[in-house]
Design a protein around this motif. Structure first.
Motif, PDB file in Angstrom:
ATOM      1  N   CYS A 173      -6.244 -13.281  -8.074  1.00 54.48           N
ATOM      2  CA  CYS A 173      -6.598 -13.914  -6.812  1.00 54.48           C
ATOM      3  C   CYS A 173      -5.432 -13.723  -5.838  1.00 54.48           C
ATOM      4  CB  CYS A 173      -6.844 -15.401  -7.065  1.00 54.48           C
ATOM      5  SG  CYS A 173      -7.196 -16.389  -5.607  1.00 54.48           S
ATOM      6  N   ALA A 174      -5.749 -13.512  -4.573  1.00 53.62           N
ATOM      7  CA  ALA A 174      -4.704 -13.308  -3.566  1.00 53.62           C
ATOM      8  C   ALA A 174      -5.044 -14.076  -2.300  1.00 53.62           C
ATOM      9  CB  ALA A 174      -4.554 -11.827  -3.246  1.00 53.62           C
ATOM     10  N   ALA A 175      -3.997 -14.514  -1.626  1.00 56.31           N
ATOM     11  CA  ALA A 175      -4.137 -15.190  -0.337  1.00 56.31           C
ATOM     12  C   ALA A 175      -3.188 -14.538   0.651  1.00 56.31           C
ATOM     13  CB  ALA A 175      -3.807 -16.670  -0.469  1.00 56.31           C
ATOM     14  N   SER A 176      -3.656 -14.324   1.861  1.00 56.23           N
ATOM     15  CA  SER A 176      -2.801 -13.682   2.847  1.00 56.23           C
ATOM     16  C   SER A 176      -3.281 -14.030   4.245  1.00 56.23           C
ATOM     17  CB  SER A 176      -2.823 -12.164   2.652  1.00 56.23           C
ATOM     18  OG  SER A 176      -2.034 -11.519   3.638  1.00 56.23           O
ATOM     19  N   THR A 177      -2.347 -14.011   5.194  1.00 55.26           N
ATOM     20  CA  THR A 177      -2.734 -14.158   6.595  1.00 55.26           C
ATOM     21  C   THR A 177      -3.132 -12.808   7.178  1.00 55.26           C
ATOM     22  OG1 THR A 177      -0.401 -13.998   7.212  1.00 55.26           O
ATOM     23  CG2 THR A 177      -1.336 -16.216   6.960  1.00 55.26           C
ATOM     24  N   SER A 178      -2.952 -11.756   6.398  1.00 56.55           N
ATOM     25  CA  SER A 178      -3.374 -10.415   6.780  1.00 56.55           C
ATOM     26  C   SER A 178      -4.568  -9.996   5.937  1.00 56.55           C
ATOM     27  CB  SER A 178      -2.233  -9.420   6.585  1.00 56.55           C
ATOM     28  OG  SER A 178      -2.705  -8.091   6.680  1.00 56.55           O
ATOM     29  N   TYR A 179      -5.641  -9.570   6.563  1.00 49.98           N
ATOM     30  CA  TYR A 179      -6.844  -9.206   5.808  1.00 49.98           C
ATOM     31  C   TYR A 179      -6.630  -7.956   4.973  1.00 49.98           C
ATOM     32  CZ  TYR A 179     -11.864  -9.073   4.791  1.00 49.98           C
ATOM     33  OH  TYR A 179     -13.092  -9.113   4.162  1.00 49.98           O
ATOM     34  N   SER A 180      -5.597  -7.201   5.276  1.00 52.09           N
ATOM     35  CA  SER A 180      -5.269  -6.036   4.448  1.00 52.09           C
ATOM     36  C   SER A 180      -4.522  -6.444   3.180  1.00 52.09           C
ATOM     37  CB  SER A 180      -4.404  -5.049   5.230  1.00 52.09           C
ATOM     38  OG  SER A 180      -3.109  -5.598   5.433  1.00 52.09           O
ATOM     39  N   PHE A 181      -4.026  -7.692   3.130  1.00 54.07           N
ATOM     40  CA  PHE A 181      -3.239  -8.192   2.000  1.00 54.07           C
ATOM     41  C   PHE A 181      -1.994  -7.347   1.761  1.00 54.07           C
ATOM     42  CE2 PHE A 181      -6.066 -11.487   0.510  1.00 54.07           C
ATOM     43  CZ  PHE A 181      -7.285 -11.097   1.036  1.00 54.07           C
ATOM     44  N   ALA A 182      -1.596  -6.560   2.757  1.00 51.44           N
ATOM     45  CA  ALA A 182      -0.431  -5.689   2.604  1.00 51.44           C
ATOM     46  C   ALA A 182       0.872  -6.448   2.829  1.00 51.44           C
ATOM     47  CB  ALA A 182      -0.530  -4.518   3.558  1.00 51.44           C
ATOM     48  N   THR A 183       0.803  -7.532   3.578  1.00 55.35           N
ATOM     49  CA  THR A 183       2.005  -8.313   3.867  1.00 55.35           C
ATOM     50  C   THR A 183       1.694  -9.798   3.717  1.00 55.35           C
ATOM     51  OG1 THR A 183       1.470  -8.395   6.210  1.00 55.35           O
ATOM     52  CG2 THR A 183       2.915  -6.604   5.489  1.00 55.35           C
TER      53      THR A 183
END
Length: 120
Positions: A96-106
């Protein structure tokens, strides 16, 4: 900081179903895009599915379209992955991942992973 805890993995026969859940600690869960990734033995981690913070946009890798469904509950700080018609090639550790970037790159946070094994 966001802590993510996955659950729901296990062993299932081909054609079966599993539902993965991810619980997030963030008080501001709703600001994060959420995603599921997987890593099979000897392979790089790959994107599986993602859902935008408001749930308005959902994405899937082609290999799971029509079989997997991602959903989120911002009131419960959870994101689920319903997996149907499982195939042996779906065997992997699912993250599972959470990010403020939809690319999840950063700016991405990751859970510890849950093992999914699909037997033929």
């Amino acid at each position: 900081q966001v802590q993510l805890v996955e659950s729901g993995g296990g062993l299932v026969q081909a054609g079966g179903s599993l539902r993965l859940s991810c619980a997030a600690s963030a008080r501001t869960f709703s600001i994060y895009h959420m995603g599921w990734f997987r890593q099979a033995p000897g392979k790089e981690r790959e994107f599986v599915a993602a859902i935008m913070r408001g749930g308005g946009i959902i994405s899937y890798v082609d290999s799971v379209k029509g079989r997997f469904t991602i959903s989120r509950d911002n009131a419960k700080n959870t994101v689920d992955l319903q997996m149907n018609s499982l195939k042996p090639e779906d065997t992997a550790i699912y993250y599972c991942a959470a990010s403020t970037s939809y690319s999840f790159a950063t700016n991405a946070y990751w859970g510890q992973g849950t093992q999914v094994t699909v037997s033929s």
